[in-house]
Design an enzyme around this catalytic site. Structure first.
Site, PDB file in Angstrom:
ATOM      1  N   GLY A  11      -0.860 -44.711  37.824  1.00 59.24           N
ATOM      2  CA  GLY A  11      -1.843 -43.654  37.569  1.00 59.24           C
ATOM      3  C   GLY A  11      -1.277 -42.364  37.002  1.00 59.24           C
ATOM      4  N   ASN A  13      -1.006 -41.543  33.773  1.00 60.80           N
ATOM      5  CA  ASN A  13      -1.909 -41.068  32.710  1.00 60.80           C
ATOM      6  C   ASN A  13      -3.173 -40.471  33.310  1.00 60.80           C
ATOM      7  OD1 ASN A  13      -0.989 -41.614  29.804  1.00 60.80           O
ATOM      8  ND2 ASN A  13      -0.412 -43.515  30.844  1.00 60.80           N
ATOM      9  N   MET A  89      -5.171 -52.961  34.022  1.00 60.35           N
ATOM     10  CA  MET A  89      -4.516 -54.151  33.483  1.00 60.35           C
ATOM     11  C   MET A  89      -5.401 -55.402  33.555  1.00 60.35           C
ATOM     12  SD  MET A  89      -2.025 -52.542  32.399  1.00 60.35           S
ATOM     13  CE  MET A  89      -0.594 -53.509  31.921  1.00 60.35           C
ATOM     14  N   LEU A  92     -11.711 -56.443  29.908  1.00 60.97           N
ATOM     15  CA  LEU A  92     -13.108 -56.188  30.278  1.00 60.97           C
ATOM     16  C   LEU A  92     -14.019 -57.270  29.710  1.00 60.97           C
ATOM     17  CD1 LEU A  92     -13.063 -52.364  29.626  1.00 60.97           C
ATOM     18  CD2 LEU A  92     -13.274 -53.469  31.871  1.00 60.97           C
ATOM     19  N   ASN A 106      -8.879 -46.498  25.614  1.00 64.16           N
ATOM     20  CA  ASN A 106      -7.709 -47.055  26.308  1.00 64.16           C
ATOM     21  C   ASN A 106      -6.443 -46.432  25.740  1.00 64.16           C
ATOM     22  OD1 ASN A 106      -6.134 -48.932  27.897  1.00 64.16           O
ATOM     23  ND2 ASN A 106      -5.840 -50.181  26.056  1.00 64.16           N
ATOM     24  N   HIS A 108      -2.321 -47.426  25.122  1.00 61.70           N
ATOM     25  CA  HIS A 108      -1.414 -48.579  25.097  1.00 61.70           C
ATOM     26  C   HIS A 108      -0.054 -48.125  24.567  1.00 61.70           C
ATOM     27  CE1 HIS A 108      -0.297 -52.770  25.011  1.00 61.70           C
ATOM     28  NE2 HIS A 108       0.237 -52.557  23.826  1.00 61.70           N
TER      29      HIS A 108
HETATM   30  C1  GAR Z   1       1.059 -47.061  30.586  1.00 64.56           C
HETATM   31  O1  GAR Z   1       2.286 -47.164  29.912  1.00 64.56           O
HETATM   32  C2  GAR Z   1      -0.074 -47.615  29.738  1.00 64.56           C
HETATM   33  O2  GAR Z   1       0.051 -47.311  28.381  1.00 64.56           O
HETATM   34  C3  GAR Z   1       0.068 -49.096  29.977  1.00 64.56           C
HETATM   35  O3  GAR Z   1       0.323 -49.195  31.360  1.00 64.56           O
HETATM   36  C4  GAR Z   1       1.023 -48.025  31.786  1.00 64.56           C
HETATM   37  C5  GAR Z   1       0.288 -47.428  32.951  1.00 64.56           C
HETATM   38  O4  GAR Z   1       0.991 -46.350  33.505  1.00 64.56           O
HETATM   39  N1  GAR Z   1      -1.109 -49.822  29.592  1.00 64.56           N
HETATM   40  C6  GAR Z   1      -1.086 -51.010  29.005  1.00 64.56           C
HETATM   41  O5  GAR Z   1      -0.071 -51.636  28.784  1.00 64.56           O
HETATM   42  C7  GAR Z   1      -2.446 -51.539  28.593  1.00 64.56           C
HETATM   43  N2  GAR Z   1      -2.308 -52.758  27.890  1.00 64.56           N
HETATM   44  P1  GAR Z   1       0.256 -45.301  34.439  1.00 64.56           P
HETATM   45  O6  GAR Z   1      -0.491 -46.121  35.515  1.00 64.56           O
HETATM   46  O7  GAR Z   1       1.335 -44.473  35.043  1.00 64.56           O
HETATM   47  O8  GAR Z   1      -0.702 -44.489  33.592  1.00 64.56           O
END
Ligand code: GAR
Length: 186
Positions: A11, A13, A89, A92, A106, A108
């Site tokens: 979490g 982001n 992750m 949807l 989103n 990525h």
């Molecule tokens: C982040 O690096 C995000 O970009 C990635 O998961 C991580 C979550 O970190 N998302 C994906 O790979 C989506 N396909 P966080 O929970 O600390 O925000």
């Protein structure tokens, strides 16, 4: 702009968005709810520490559409206008994407359309890519796919490991997500 943020894990982001809303960096906005599909997601504590309602909606053996319907109801009942996926992750369902058509974004950790899916940073590293980065995009029913809102490049140095590259990308992700939401709120 009422935001609902979906998470599955750390979490960071989500926390960056909540802090930017609280400081006014993202104007005229409010984080109405954080929803996690994992009861043990570290991000739940981060949301609560920031005074944001955090709700767990686990899959519990239901179909993707049933699970997403409960999440959709939780978002709609709180008046959420924009759904922000932040390390959520799970793919949807088409039903959910239609319900919030054009209102799901989103982040990525790659320059999409390169390296969708899991471990995007490692995928780029293993491919020997010199420039990778991160993307904020509108969500359609395909994985890590849909119109790009903003991208930021990150250079891979010869001295980088997967871990240092991942950290550099994550630092850029936090600002990129804020910048994308400023653009959408403005
Ligand atoms: C982040 O690096 C995000 O970009 C990635 O998961 C991580 C979550 O970190 N998302 C994906 O790979 C989506 N396909 P966080 O929970 O600390 O925000």
């Amino acid at each position: 702009m009422k935001l609902g943020i979906l998470i599955s894990g750390r979490g960071s982001n989500m926390a960056a968005i909540v802090d930017a809303v609280a400081s006014g960096e993202i104007p005229d906005s409010e984080v109405a709810v954080v929803i996690s599909d994992k009861a043990d997601a570290a991000g739940i504590v981060k949301a609560k520490d920031r005074g944001v309602e955090a709700v767990v909606v686990e899959r519990r053996g239901r179909t993707r559409a049933e699970h997403d319907a409960e999440i959709g109801d939780a978002l709609e009942s709180r008046g959420v206008e924009l759904v922000c996926l932040a390390g959520y992750m799970r793919l949807l369902s088409p039903e959910f994407v239609r319900r919030f058509a054009g209102r799901i974004v989103n982040i990525h950790p790659s320059l999409l359309p390169a390296f969708p899916g899991l471990d995007a940073q490692k995928q780029a590293f293993d491919a020997g890519i010199k420039i990778t980065g991160c993307t904020v995009h509108y969500v359609d029913e395909f994985l890590d796919h849909g119109p790009v809102i903003l991208q930021k490049e990150v250079e891979r140095l010869d001295s980088d490991t997967v871990e240092t590259l991942t950290q550099k990308i994550l630092a850029e992700e936090h600002q990129l997500y804020i910048d994308a939401l400023k653009k959408l709120a403005g």
